[in-house]
Enzyme design. Structure first.
Site, PDB file in Angstrom:
ATOM      1  N   HIS A   1      -2.927  28.401 -37.594  1.00  0.00           N
ATOM      2  CA  HIS A   1      -3.132  27.373 -38.606  1.00  0.00           C
ATOM      3  C   HIS A   1      -3.852  28.012 -39.781  1.00  0.00           C
ATOM      4  O   HIS A   1      -4.876  28.674 -39.608  1.00  0.00           O
ATOM      5  CB  HIS A   1      -3.953  26.226 -38.008  1.00  0.00           C
ATOM      6  CG  HIS A   1      -4.498  25.276 -39.032  1.00  0.00           C
ATOM      7  ND1 HIS A   1      -3.728  24.764 -40.056  1.00  0.00           N
ATOM      8  CD2 HIS A   1      -5.749  24.751 -39.192  1.00  0.00           C
ATOM      9  CE1 HIS A   1      -4.471  23.960 -40.796  1.00  0.00           C
ATOM     10  NE2 HIS A   1      -5.700  23.944 -40.299  1.00  0.00           N
TER      11      HIS A   1
ATOM     12  N   ASN B   1      -5.047  25.009 -47.178  1.00  0.00           N
ATOM     13  CA  ASN B   1      -4.885  24.339 -45.886  1.00  0.00           C
ATOM     14  C   ASN B   1      -3.929  23.165 -46.060  1.00  0.00           C
ATOM     15  O   ASN B   1      -4.258  22.178 -46.714  1.00  0.00           O
ATOM     16  CB  ASN B   1      -6.254  23.861 -45.398  1.00  0.00           C
ATOM     17  CG  ASN B   1      -6.203  23.239 -44.012  1.00  0.00           C
ATOM     18  OD1 ASN B   1      -5.144  22.845 -43.525  1.00  0.00           O
ATOM     19  ND2 ASN B   1      -7.351  23.129 -43.370  1.00  0.00           N
TER      20      ASN B   1
ATOM     21  N   CYS C   1      -4.320  18.963 -38.091  1.00  0.00           N
ATOM     22  CA  CYS C   1      -3.935  20.368 -38.251  1.00  0.00           C
ATOM     23  C   CYS C   1      -3.343  20.985 -36.986  1.00  0.00           C
ATOM     24  O   CYS C   1      -2.714  22.041 -37.048  1.00  0.00           O
ATOM     25  CB  CYS C   1      -5.122  21.188 -38.726  1.00  0.00           C
ATOM     26  SG  CYS C   1      -5.867  20.573 -40.256  1.00  0.00           S
TER      27      CYS C   1
END
Length: 328
Positions: free
Chosen positions: A255, A285, A122
């Protein structure tokens, strides 16, 4: 004379298949797993996610985002010097050939255009931007395509309610070009391998078999606690390096992991959520794709304007984290 890496354009792509929380609730119920729209929203802020089609690869998503980014600049793929792709879900087992090389071919870029992958989960897009920035500042390359693309749906365990409802697929891209004008102002990267087990895919390939689980696992509480701590620290590092104060940041582009992590980070930074680009509700996500997806969304919506100061930050498995300060 100083050379900067300027963001010339952005682009993004989400697969056609969109699953709302209720769609996922019904799908999981068929396997005996219980969850609810309220449970998912309360813990993550997610309302929907997109999954790639069976024949749709990470490189396909990356190409669509790249084409959108190139189109926004007027720069052709033939003009590119370098392609850097951040991904944890490459097209090929073992990670080679690199998915960036596949993208290079699909875009029709010249063989003089180098291409490679970056893997920091990520945090991958912040890492990729840092590498691209260094190459441009060194004078080695003038036009660099940086992509974050993932097909996380393929490594999800749909018997694990704590992870399968959180992730989605997608891609985002930026075109960087050498400029006399300020662009990327600072980059910071960190890693702590001692925390590798709190977010990982534990399985290993050997002799034609996968030894251990091929699905991602996550200690959600440990990830949350560490993420909020390190994101505040790395954000301040990037700002200090860029000689900026939090109040000078027009937009925080984090993020898109979890709304609670974003709220926690903004609070520690003394920033209002009104100054945070939030898209996690739309796509979940998407790992390395989430920051460029949010960035492109902010640009397309008109929220992000030229001349504004942006702070991008991300954290992911490894454990790895990074931040990038930009004058857009």
């Amino acid at each position: 004379m100083s050379i900067f890496a300027r963001v010339a354009g952005t682009g993004s792509y989400l697969p056609e298949l969109r699953l709302t929380n209720q769609d996922l609730v019904e799908r999981l119920a068929k396997t005996g797993l219980e969850t609810s729209d309220e449970w998912i929203k309360t813990r993550s802020g997610i309302s929907a996610r997109h999954f790639a089609a069976e024949n749709e690869l990470t490189s396909d998503l990356a190409v669509r985002a790249a084409e959108a980014a190139l189109s926004s600049t007027g720069i052709n793929s033939a003009d590119l010097d370098l392609i850097i792709l951040a991904t944890s879900t490459p097209d090929h087992l073992g990670g080679f050939p690199s998915t960036a090389c596949v993208v290079q071919d699909k875009l029709g870029a010249h063989t003089s255009c180098a291409a490679f992958d970056v893997q920091a989960v990520c945090a991958g897009f912040t890492y990729a931007l840092a590498v691209a920035d260094a190459f441009i500042r060194s004078g080695s390359y003038k036009k660099v395509l940086v992509i974050g693309a993932e097909t996380f749906s393929r490594i999800l365990n749909f018997q694990d309610r704590g992870t399968c409802v959180l992730f989605g697929d997608g891609a985002g891209a930026v075109v960087l070009e050498a400029s006399k004008e300020a662009g990327i102002l600072s980059t910071v990267m960190h890693a702590d391998g001692s925390q590798r087990d709190i977010l990982c895919v534990p399985g290993r390939a050997g002799n034609g078999e996968v030894r251990g689980s091929p699905f991602m696992t996550m200690d959600g509480q440990a990830v949350f606690k560490l993420a909020v701590k390190v994101l505040e620290q790395v954000a301040h590092e990037a700002l200090d390096k860029a000689k900026l104060k939090p109040e000078q940041i027009d937009w925080l582009v984090p993020h898109q992991a979890n709304i609670r992590i974003m709220e926690g980070t903004a609070k520690k930074m003394g920033m209002s959520m009104d100054k945070v680009i939030v898209t996690v509700h739309e796509h979940g996500n998407t790992s390395a794709a989430s920051i460029p997806l949010a960035l492109d969304s902010g640009v397309r919506s008109g929220q992000i304007k030229r001349g504004q100061h942006l702070l991008l930050e991300g954290v992911g498995g490894g454990f790895a984290w990074g931040a990038v300060a930009i004058k857009y």
